[in-house]
Design a protein around this motif. Sequence first.
Motif, mmCIF file in Angstrom:
data_model
loop_
_atom_site.group_PDB
_atom_site.id
_atom_site.type_symbol
_atom_site.label_atom_id
_atom_site.label_comp_id
_atom_site.label_asym_id
_atom_site.label_seq_id
_atom_site.Cartn_x
_atom_site.Cartn_y
_atom_site.Cartn_z
ATOM 1 N N SER A 20 0.844 -1.189 0.000
ATOM 2 C CA SER A 20 0.000 0.000 0.000
ATOM 3 C C SER A 20 0.882 1.242 0.000
ATOM 4 O O SER A 20 1.488 1.576 1.017
ATOM 5 C CB SER A 20 -0.894 -0.003 1.248
ATOM 6 O OG SER A 20 -1.704 1.140 1.279
ATOM 7 N N PRO A 21 1.004 1.939 -1.132
ATOM 8 C CA PRO A 21 1.934 3.064 -1.235
ATOM 9 C C PRO A 21 1.608 4.184 -0.251
ATOM 10 O O PRO A 21 0.464 4.611 -0.126
ATOM 11 C CB PRO A 21 1.746 3.550 -2.679
ATOM 12 C CG PRO A 21 1.181 2.369 -3.401
ATOM 13 C CD PRO A 21 0.315 1.679 -2.398
ATOM 14 N N GLY A 22 2.628 4.626 0.456
ATOM 15 C CA GLY A 22 2.498 5.741 1.392
ATOM 16 C C GLY A 22 3.497 6.830 1.045
ATOM 17 O O GLY A 22 4.144 6.787 -0.014
ATOM 18 N N PRO A 23 3.683 7.811 1.934
ATOM 19 C CA PRO A 23 4.617 8.911 1.664
ATOM 20 C C PRO A 23 6.035 8.442 1.377
ATOM 21 O O PRO A 23 6.710 8.986 0.498
ATOM 22 C CB PRO A 23 4.555 9.737 2.959
ATOM 23 C CG PRO A 23 3.219 9.429 3.535
ATOM 24 C CD PRO A 23 2.958 7.985 3.207
ATOM 25 N N GLY A 24 6.488 7.410 2.110
ATOM 26 C CA GLY A 24 7.849 6.909 1.893
ATOM 27 C C GLY A 24 8.032 6.320 0.512
ATOM 28 O O GLY A 24 9.020 6.593 -0.174
ATOM 29 N N THR A 25 7.063 5.507 0.088
ATOM 30 C CA THR A 25 7.134 4.897 -1.238
ATOM 31 C C THR A 25 7.124 5.953 -2.332
ATOM 32 O O THR A 25 7.898 5.877 -3.300
ATOM 33 C CB THR A 25 5.951 3.940 -1.445
ATOM 34 O OG1 THR A 25 6.016 2.889 -0.480
ATOM 35 C CG2 THR A 25 5.980 3.334 -2.842
ATOM 36 N N LEU A 26 6.266 6.945 -2.189
ATOM 37 C CA LEU A 26 6.184 7.992 -3.205
ATOM 38 C C LEU A 26 7.454 8.837 -3.234
ATOM 39 O O LEU A 26 7.877 9.285 -4.300
ATOM 40 C CB LEU A 26 4.960 8.869 -2.946
ATOM 41 C CG LEU A 26 3.618 8.137 -2.981
ATOM 42 C CD1 LEU A 26 2.468 9.114 -2.791
ATOM 43 C CD2 LEU A 26 3.449 7.385 -4.294
ATOM 44 N N SER A 27 8.075 9.041 -2.078
ATOM 45 C CA SER A 27 9.340 9.769 -2.030
ATOM 46 C C SER A 27 10.438 8.991 -2.751
ATOM 47 O O SER A 27 11.245 9.561 -3.496
ATOM 48 C CB SER A 27 9.740 10.026 -0.572
ATOM 49 O OG SER A 27 11.001 10.666 -0.497
ATOM 50 N N LEU A 92 -13.298 2.577 3.878
ATOM 51 C CA LEU A 92 -14.094 3.721 3.441
ATOM 52 C C LEU A 92 -13.327 4.662 2.513
ATOM 53 O O LEU A 92 -13.887 5.643 2.026
ATOM 54 C CB LEU A 92 -14.581 4.517 4.666
ATOM 55 C CG LEU A 92 -15.521 3.757 5.616
ATOM 56 C CD1 LEU A 92 -15.866 4.626 6.815
ATOM 57 C CD2 LEU A 92 -16.776 3.300 4.894
ATOM 58 N N ALA A 93 -12.026 4.353 2.288
ATOM 59 C CA ALA A 93 -11.212 5.234 1.451
ATOM 60 C C ALA A 93 -11.775 5.290 0.040
ATOM 61 O O ALA A 93 -12.200 4.277 -0.526
ATOM 62 C CB ALA A 93 -9.763 4.744 1.415
ATOM 63 N N ARG A 94 -11.780 6.479 -0.532
ATOM 64 C CA ARG A 94 -12.284 6.648 -1.886
ATOM 65 C C ARG A 94 -11.240 6.224 -2.902
ATOM 66 O O ARG A 94 -10.047 6.304 -2.677
ATOM 67 C CB ARG A 94 -12.657 8.110 -2.136
ATOM 68 C CG ARG A 94 -13.837 8.584 -1.295
ATOM 69 C CD ARG A 94 -14.190 10.006 -1.638
ATOM 70 N NE ARG A 94 -15.360 10.468 -0.890
ATOM 71 C CZ ARG A 94 -15.885 11.676 -1.015
ATOM 72 N NH1 ARG A 94 -15.348 12.549 -1.853
ATOM 73 N NH2 ARG A 94 -16.938 12.020 -0.299
ATOM 74 N N GLU A 95 -11.719 5.804 -4.051
ATOM 75 C CA GLU A 95 -10.840 5.404 -5.149
ATOM 76 C C GLU A 95 -10.125 6.628 -5.695
ATOM 77 O O GLU A 95 -10.723 7.645 -6.001
ATOM 78 C CB GLU A 95 -11.666 4.757 -6.249
ATOM 79 C CG GLU A 95 -10.862 4.280 -7.440
ATOM 80 C CD GLU A 95 -11.767 3.609 -8.453
ATOM 81 O OE1 GLU A 95 -11.343 3.504 -9.613
ATOM 82 O OE2 GLU A 95 -12.874 3.211 -8.089
ATOM 83 N N GLN A 96 -8.804 6.521 -5.789
ATOM 84 C CA GLN A 96 -8.038 7.636 -6.353
ATOM 85 C C GLN A 96 -6.690 7.142 -6.831
ATOM 86 O O GLN A 96 -6.212 6.099 -6.429
ATOM 87 C CB GLN A 96 -7.845 8.748 -5.312
ATOM 88 C CG GLN A 96 -7.139 8.281 -4.051
ATOM 89 C CD GLN A 96 -7.030 9.385 -3.017
ATOM 90 O OE1 GLN A 96 -7.431 10.499 -3.243
ATOM 91 N NE2 GLN A 96 -6.448 9.068 -1.889
ATOM 92 N N GLY A 97 -6.070 7.918 -7.697
ATOM 93 C CA GLY A 97 -4.754 7.566 -8.194
ATOM 94 C C GLY A 97 -3.677 8.076 -7.271
ATOM 95 O O GLY A 97 -3.941 8.602 -6.201
ATOM 96 N N ALA A 179 -5.149 0.891 -5.908
ATOM 97 C CA ALA A 179 -5.204 1.501 -4.580
ATOM 98 C C ALA A 179 -6.487 1.117 -3.859
ATOM 99 O O ALA A 179 -6.483 0.831 -2.658
ATOM 100 C CB ALA A 179 -5.108 3.022 -4.701
ATOM 101 N N LEU A 180 -7.602 1.098 -4.579
ATOM 102 C CA LEU A 180 -8.889 0.782 -3.967
ATOM 103 C C LEU A 180 -8.897 -0.619 -3.381
ATOM 104 O O LEU A 180 -9.300 -0.821 -2.228
ATOM 105 C CB LEU A 180 -9.994 0.918 -5.018
ATOM 106 C CG LEU A 180 -11.409 0.575 -4.551
ATOM 107 C CD1 LEU A 180 -11.860 1.545 -3.479
ATOM 108 C CD2 LEU A 180 -12.371 0.602 -5.734
ATOM 109 N N TRP A 181 -8.438 -1.606 -4.151
ATOM 110 C CA TRP A 181 -8.486 -2.981 -3.675
ATOM 111 C C TRP A 181 -7.449 -3.262 -2.604
ATOM 112 O O TRP A 181 -7.696 -4.056 -1.688
ATOM 113 C CB TRP A 181 -8.336 -3.946 -4.857
ATOM 114 C CG TRP A 181 -9.608 -4.039 -5.629
ATOM 115 C CD1 TRP A 181 -9.908 -3.465 -6.833
ATOM 116 C CD2 TRP A 181 -10.805 -4.701 -5.215
ATOM 117 N NE1 TRP A 181 -11.194 -3.716 -7.198
ATOM 118 C CE2 TRP A 181 -11.782 -4.483 -6.219
ATOM 119 C CE3 TRP A 181 -11.153 -5.449 -4.090
ATOM 120 C CZ2 TRP A 181 -13.063 -5.004 -6.131
ATOM 121 C CZ3 TRP A 181 -12.434 -5.963 -4.006
ATOM 122 C CH2 TRP A 181 -13.368 -5.739 -5.018
#
Length: 200
Positions: A20-27, A92-97, A179-181
Motif C-alpha cells: 500500500s503506497p504511502g509517503p515513503g514509497t512515493l518519495s 471507506l477510502a475513496r478510489e483515487q490515483g 489503490a482501492l483494492w
Amino acid sequence: MTGITDFPAFLLASILLILSPGPGTLSILGSATASRRAGFAALAGTSTGDAILMAAAAIGAAALLVSHTFAFTVLRYGGGAYLVWLGIKSLLAREQGFAVTQPAEGDAYRRSLLVTLLNPKAIVFFMAFFPQFVQPGAGASAFVLLGAVFITLNCLFQALLISGAGVVMRHLDQAPHYALWVNRVLGCVFILFGLKLALG
C-alpha cells in the motif's frame, strides 16, 4: 520463534502494508525518476527513519511489557482498537490515483529520512502494530526481530520499484483500482486483527 506469536499473520500484514503506497514509497519513486542511485539513497533514508521509529516504539512497548503487565495489556487492547479504526478507514477510502512527481534537487537520503520521521502517525502505528505479535514476558529482542523482518521485506519490494520506476509510476497513475483494492484488503486484515485481540 522466541517471544513472537502468529508470525505468518505478521508476514501477511507486513506484505499488505508494504504493497500500500504511502509517503515513503512515493518519495522513493520520485527520487528514482532522477536516477537509480538517488532512488536507493531515498530507500536508505526511509529505512533509517523506519528503524528509528521502530526502535522508539520497541523501547516504549518493551518497557511496559517487562515492568507493567497490566499497562502492556492496555496497550495491546488500545492498539487493537487503533488497528480496527485504521481498517474501517481503509475500507471507506475513496478510489483515487497516486501523484508521484520528481523531487527538486537535493539530498534524496535526507529528504526521505525527514518524510518518514515527520510522519506523526508512524510511531503510533508501530506501537499499535508490533505488540499484537509479541508474547507477554518477551523482551526487546522480539521487537527487534519483527522490525528487521519488516524493513527487509520493505527494502526488497522498494528495490523492485526503483528498478522499474517508470513502469510503476505509469501503473500507479493509470490504475486507481489498485489503490482501492489494496485498501479494502488491508482494511479487512486490520479489522480481523482487532477482533482476534478482542475475542482472544
